[in-house]
Design a protein around this motif. Structure first.
Motif, PDB file in Angstrom:
ATOM      1  N   ARG A   1      87.068  85.437 149.107  1.00 25.22           N
ATOM      2  CA  ARG A   1      86.930  86.363 147.975  1.00 25.22           C
ATOM      3  C   ARG A   1      88.275  86.718 147.346  1.00 25.22           C
ATOM      4  NH1 ARG A   1      82.690  91.021 149.738  1.00 25.22           N
ATOM      5  NH2 ARG A   1      82.545  91.332 147.488  1.00 25.22           N
ATOM      6  N   VAL A   2      89.332  86.729 148.141  1.00 30.49           N
ATOM      7  CA  VAL A   2      90.632  87.147 147.597  1.00 30.49           C
ATOM      8  C   VAL A   2      91.515  85.970 147.199  1.00 30.49           C
ATOM      9  CG1 VAL A   2      90.631  89.266 148.964  1.00 30.49           C
ATOM     10  CG2 VAL A   2      91.813  87.246 149.850  1.00 30.49           C
ATOM     11  N   LEU A   3      91.148  84.752 147.580  1.00 26.39           N
ATOM     12  CA  LEU A   3      92.027  83.604 147.364  1.00 26.39           C
ATOM     13  C   LEU A   3      92.457  83.474 145.908  1.00 26.39           C
ATOM     14  CD1 LEU A   3      93.421  81.091 148.515  1.00 26.39           C
ATOM     15  CD2 LEU A   3      91.299  79.822 148.086  1.00 26.39           C
ATOM     16  N   ASP A   4      91.529  83.665 144.986  1.00 25.10           N
ATOM     17  CA  ASP A   4      91.843  83.520 143.565  1.00 25.10           C
ATOM     18  C   ASP A   4      92.772  84.612 143.053  1.00 25.10           C
ATOM     19  OD1 ASP A   4      90.392  81.234 143.246  1.00 25.10           O
ATOM     20  OD2 ASP A   4      88.610  82.220 142.451  1.00 25.10           O
ATOM     21  N   HIS A   5      92.794  85.759 143.718  1.00 28.04           N
ATOM     22  CA  HIS A   5      93.442  86.937 143.153  1.00 28.04           C
ATOM     23  C   HIS A   5      94.770  87.309 143.815  1.00 28.04           C
ATOM     24  CE1 HIS A   5      89.715  87.382 140.991  1.00 28.04           C
ATOM     25  NE2 HIS A   5      89.042  87.395 142.130  1.00 28.04           N
ATOM     26  N   ILE A   6      95.038  86.794 144.988  1.00 26.87           N
ATOM     27  CA  ILE A   6      96.319  87.068 145.636  1.00 26.87           C
ATOM     28  C   ILE A   6      97.423  86.329 144.877  1.00 26.87           C
ATOM     29  CG2 ILE A   6      97.679  86.626 147.727  1.00 26.87           C
ATOM     30  CD1 ILE A   6      95.235  87.265 149.350  1.00 26.87           C
ATOM     31  N   PRO A   7      98.534  87.002 144.543  1.00 29.75           N
ATOM     32  CA  PRO A   7      99.541  86.402 143.664  1.00 29.75           C
ATOM     33  C   PRO A   7     100.552  85.505 144.375  1.00 29.75           C
ATOM     34  CG  PRO A   7     100.156  88.655 144.180  1.00 29.75           C
ATOM     35  CD  PRO A   7      98.825  88.422 144.835  1.00 29.75           C
ATOM     36  N   CYS A   8     100.334  85.212 145.645  1.00 28.64           N
ATOM     37  CA  CYS A   8     101.299  84.406 146.400  1.00 28.64           C
ATOM     38  C   CYS A   8     100.542  83.436 147.295  1.00 28.64           C
ATOM     39  CB  CYS A   8     102.204  85.326 147.232  1.00 28.64           C
ATOM     40  SG  CYS A   8     101.311  86.335 148.434  1.00 28.64           S
ATOM     41  N   ASP A   9     101.265  82.706 148.141  1.00 28.64           N
ATOM     42  CA  ASP A   9     100.636  81.776 149.066  1.00 28.64           C
ATOM     43  C   ASP A   9      99.755  82.526 150.067  1.00 28.64           C
ATOM     44  OD1 ASP A   9     102.190  79.958 147.742  1.00 28.64           O
ATOM     45  OD2 ASP A   9     103.201  79.169 149.509  1.00 28.64           O
ATOM     46  N   VAL A  10      98.765  81.810 150.598  1.00 24.41           N
ATOM     47  CA  VAL A  10      97.845  82.385 151.583  1.00 24.41           C
ATOM     48  C   VAL A  10      97.765  81.433 152.780  1.00 24.41           C
ATOM     49  CG1 VAL A  10      95.470  83.096 152.063  1.00 24.41           C
ATOM     50  CG2 VAL A  10      96.487  83.547 149.808  1.00 24.41           C
ATOM     51  N   LEU A  11      97.956  81.975 153.979  1.00 25.22           N
ATOM     52  CA  LEU A  11      97.822  81.201 155.214  1.00 25.22           C
ATOM     53  C   LEU A  11      96.602  81.724 155.968  1.00 25.22           C
ATOM     54  CD1 LEU A  11      98.788  79.167 157.331  1.00 25.22           C
ATOM     55  CD2 LEU A  11     100.338  80.921 158.213  1.00 25.22           C
ATOM     56  N   VAL A  12      95.631  80.835 156.176  1.00 23.78           N
ATOM     57  CA  VAL A  12      94.388  81.218 156.858  1.00 23.78           C
ATOM     58  C   VAL A  12      94.438  80.759 158.303  1.00 23.78           C
ATOM     59  CG1 VAL A  12      91.881  80.969 156.891  1.00 23.78           C
ATOM     60  CG2 VAL A  12      93.094  81.055 154.693  1.00 23.78           C
ATOM     61  N   ALA A  13      94.326  81.725 159.222  1.00 21.22           N
ATOM     62  CA  ALA A  13      94.266  81.430 160.642  1.00 21.22           C
ATOM     63  C   ALA A  13      92.807  81.486 161.076  1.00 21.22           C
ATOM     64  CB  ALA A  13      95.100  82.435 161.438  1.00 21.22           C
TER      65      ALA A  13
ATOM     66  N   GLN B   1     104.104  94.723 147.340  1.00 23.61           N
ATOM     67  CA  GLN B   1     105.091  94.386 148.363  1.00 23.61           C
ATOM     68  C   GLN B   1     105.974  93.211 147.945  1.00 23.61           C
ATOM     69  OE1 GLN B   1     105.646  95.970 151.360  1.00 23.61           O
ATOM     70  NE2 GLN B   1     104.148  97.519 150.751  1.00 23.61           N
ATOM     71  N   ASP B   2     105.669  92.596 146.801  1.00 22.59           N
ATOM     72  CA  ASP B   2     106.383  91.402 146.340  1.00 22.59           C
ATOM     73  C   ASP B   2     106.351  90.325 147.425  1.00 22.59           C
ATOM     74  OD1 ASP B   2     107.715  89.936 144.427  1.00 22.59           O
ATOM     75  OD2 ASP B   2     109.712  90.608 145.039  1.00 22.59           O
ATOM     76  N   ALA B   3     105.169  90.111 147.970  1.00 19.78           N
ATOM     77  CA  ALA B   3     104.999  89.209 149.110  1.00 19.78           C
ATOM     78  C   ALA B   3     105.128  87.751 148.704  1.00 19.78           C
ATOM     79  CB  ALA B   3     103.635  89.447 149.752  1.00 19.78           C
ATOM     80  N   SER B   4     105.630  86.947 149.640  1.00 15.68           N
ATOM     81  CA  SER B   4     105.655  85.501 149.471  1.00 15.68           C
ATOM     82  C   SER B   4     104.444  84.840 150.114  1.00 15.68           C
ATOM     83  CB  SER B   4     106.930  84.912 150.087  1.00 15.68           C
ATOM     84  OG  SER B   4     108.067  85.257 149.330  1.00 15.68           O
ATOM     85  N   LEU B   5     103.868  85.527 151.103  1.00 17.36           N
ATOM     86  CA  LEU B   5     102.766  84.933 151.853  1.00 17.36           C
ATOM     87  C   LEU B   5     101.875  86.041 152.403  1.00 17.36           C
ATOM     88  CD1 LEU B   5     101.540  82.326 153.234  1.00 17.36           C
ATOM     89  CD2 LEU B   5     102.998  82.873 155.194  1.00 17.36           C
ATOM     90  N   VAL B   6     100.563  85.800 152.365  1.00 15.64           N
ATOM     91  CA  VAL B   6      99.591  86.652 153.043  1.00 15.64           C
ATOM     92  C   VAL B   6      98.949  85.826 154.149  1.00 15.64           C
ATOM     93  CG1 VAL B   6      97.380  87.851 152.855  1.00 15.64           C
ATOM     94  CG2 VAL B   6      99.104  88.126 151.058  1.00 15.64           C
ATOM     95  N   VAL B   7      98.994  86.343 155.374  1.00 18.03           N
ATOM     96  CA  VAL B   7      98.354  85.678 156.510  1.00 18.03           C
ATOM     97  C   VAL B   7      97.079  86.450 156.836  1.00 18.03           C
ATOM     98  CG1 VAL B   7      98.627  84.812 158.858  1.00 18.03           C
ATOM     99  CG2 VAL B   7     100.641  85.061 157.383  1.00 18.03           C
ATOM    100  N   MET B   8      95.970  85.752 156.901  1.00 15.87           N
ATOM    101  CA  MET B   8      94.702  86.423 157.179  1.00 15.87           C
ATOM    102  C   MET B   8      93.806  85.505 157.994  1.00 15.87           C
ATOM    103  SD  MET B   8      93.264  86.395 153.276  1.00 15.87           S
ATOM    104  CE  MET B   8      92.005  87.582 153.707  1.00 15.87           C
ATOM    105  N   GLY B   9      92.727  86.063 158.508  1.00 17.04           N
ATOM    106  CA  GLY B   9      91.849  85.299 159.375  1.00 17.04           C
ATOM    107  C   GLY B   9      90.570  84.885 158.688  1.00 17.04           C
ATOM    108  N   ALA B  10      89.861  83.962 159.335  1.00 19.85           N
ATOM    109  CA  ALA B  10      88.550  83.532 158.847  1.00 19.85           C
ATOM    110  C   ALA B  10      87.702  83.167 160.045  1.00 19.85           C
ATOM    111  CB  ALA B  10      88.684  82.335 157.911  1.00 19.85           C
ATOM    112  N   LEU B  11      86.395  83.328 159.891  1.00 21.39           N
ATOM    113  CA  LEU B  11      85.436  83.005 160.937  1.00 21.39           C
ATOM    114  C   LEU B  11      84.607  81.806 160.520  1.00 21.39           C
ATOM    115  CD1 LEU B  11      84.078  86.578 161.720  1.00 21.39           C
ATOM    116  CD2 LEU B  11      85.695  85.283 163.092  1.00 21.39           C
ATOM    117  N   ALA B  12      84.246  80.994 161.498  1.00 24.45           N
ATOM    118  CA  ALA B  12      83.331  79.884 161.225  1.00 24.45           C
ATOM    119  C   ALA B  12      81.919  80.439 161.129  1.00 24.45           C
ATOM    120  CB  ALA B  12      83.415  78.842 162.338  1.00 24.45           C
TER     121      ALA B  12
END
Length: 307
Positions: A289-301, A263-274
């Motif tokens: 698990r994906v943080l190292d492999h995603i080729p763009c910024d990551v926003l964790v909600a 998708q030539d993404a600039s950002l991936v937004v995803m969730g996380a649980l405590a």
């Protein structure tokens, strides 16, 4: 809504690139910028178990060099016309320092650089990135050393069947954040939901229960229909066009990096649980698990965060 952005500066995580991303985000959202410089190395050198005068000289030299670097970063922010403050911490537990500072500042985003994590870091869950993904009360924006494309493509990774204990409102929060960022910058949101088929489970079952076989194709069709229906309902609820919804077979941590690249993404937004560290070790976290492999910024909600 908070007008503060907390930018974590680490000298081993391309600080200029991280600060430039924070400047762009603060300017576009009319926010103040606070730089939190985390540098536990000089403290370790200055308080070595076996005290050596040379180690103190090395620590002092590194500190002087870094002081100059911090001054340049502060000047860089000020030149962009932003209000800026800077603090420095040499404490060993970086995640705790970031949590305390975030609790005091209540930032709109916590911005932090990230790097490839070794297998030992992932196995121990001791790294600050893992710790913050597990438990931070504010949106956590991991910066990668890649350019922000205009207009941006923002991928929202959701789970509308609420597997892995994820509550329904987390998907809505993920999409709301993605839409807000995309609309502000004239970009677009694409929503990804992954699901697993029964090929592997079915083949093992067929070995165990010969000659009777499971109706794998029929079960896969029903699984697809269930996930497809849930994704479409989520899309309608969030007022998203049908062509923005993508349902892909496979494990999320395997599919998501490739999808973001396609998708030539600039950002991936995803969730996380405590979760507790023990439960995190057993169940894992897709975000980690994906943080190292995603080729763009990551926003964790995080699920505990306010909408």
């Amino acid at each position: 809504m908070s007008r503060n952005i907390l930018c974590v500066v680490e000298f081993d995580n391309y600080p200029e690139h991280v600060v430039d991303r924070a400047i762009w985000l603060a300017k576009s959202r009319s926010c103040n910028l606070h730089l939190l410089v985390c540098d536990p190395i000089t403290d370790f050198l200055g308080e070595a178990y076996v005290y050596l005068l040379e180690s103190q000289h090395i620590a002092d030299s590194i500190r002087e060099s870094q002081d100059e670097a911090i001054e340049k970063l502060v000047a860089r922010v000020a030149a962009a016309g932003l209000n800026v403050e800077a603090d420095r911490s040499t404490k060993k537990h970086v995640a705790d320092v970031i949590r305390r500072e975030a609790a005091a500042r209540k930032p709109r985003y916590v911005i932090k650089g990230t790097h490839y994590h070794s297998p030992s870091e992932r196995a121990s869950l001791a790294d600050a990135d893992w710790d913050l993904i597990r438990d931070l009360d504010y949106p956590l924006w991991f910066v990668k050393p890649t350019p922000w494309k205009e207009p941006p493509v923002i991928v929202a990774a959701v789970d509308p069947v609420h597997a892995h204990d994820k509550p329904a409102h987390l998907d809505k929060r993920i999409i709301e954040r993605a839409k807000f960022l995309a609309e502000h910058d004239g970009g677009k949101v694409v929503v990804l939901h992954t699901y697993q088929t029964l090929e592997e489970i079915g083949s093992k079952a067929m070995w165990a229960f010969k000659p009777k076989k499971l109706p794998v194709e029929e079960l896969n069709r029903k699984i697809f229909e269930e996930h497809d229906r849930a994704l479409k309902i989520l899309g309608e609820t969030m007022d998203l066009p049908a062509n923005a919804l993508h349902l892909v077979a496979g494990r999320a941590h395997e599919v998501l990096p490739t999808f973001a690249r396609e998708q030539d993404a600039s950002l991936v937004v995803m969730g996380a649980l405590a979760r507790s560290k023990l439960k995190q070790r057993v169940i894992g976290s897709t975000a980690a698990r994906v943080l190292d492999h995603i080729p763009c910024d990551v926003l964790v909600a995080h699920v505990k965060q306010e909408p």
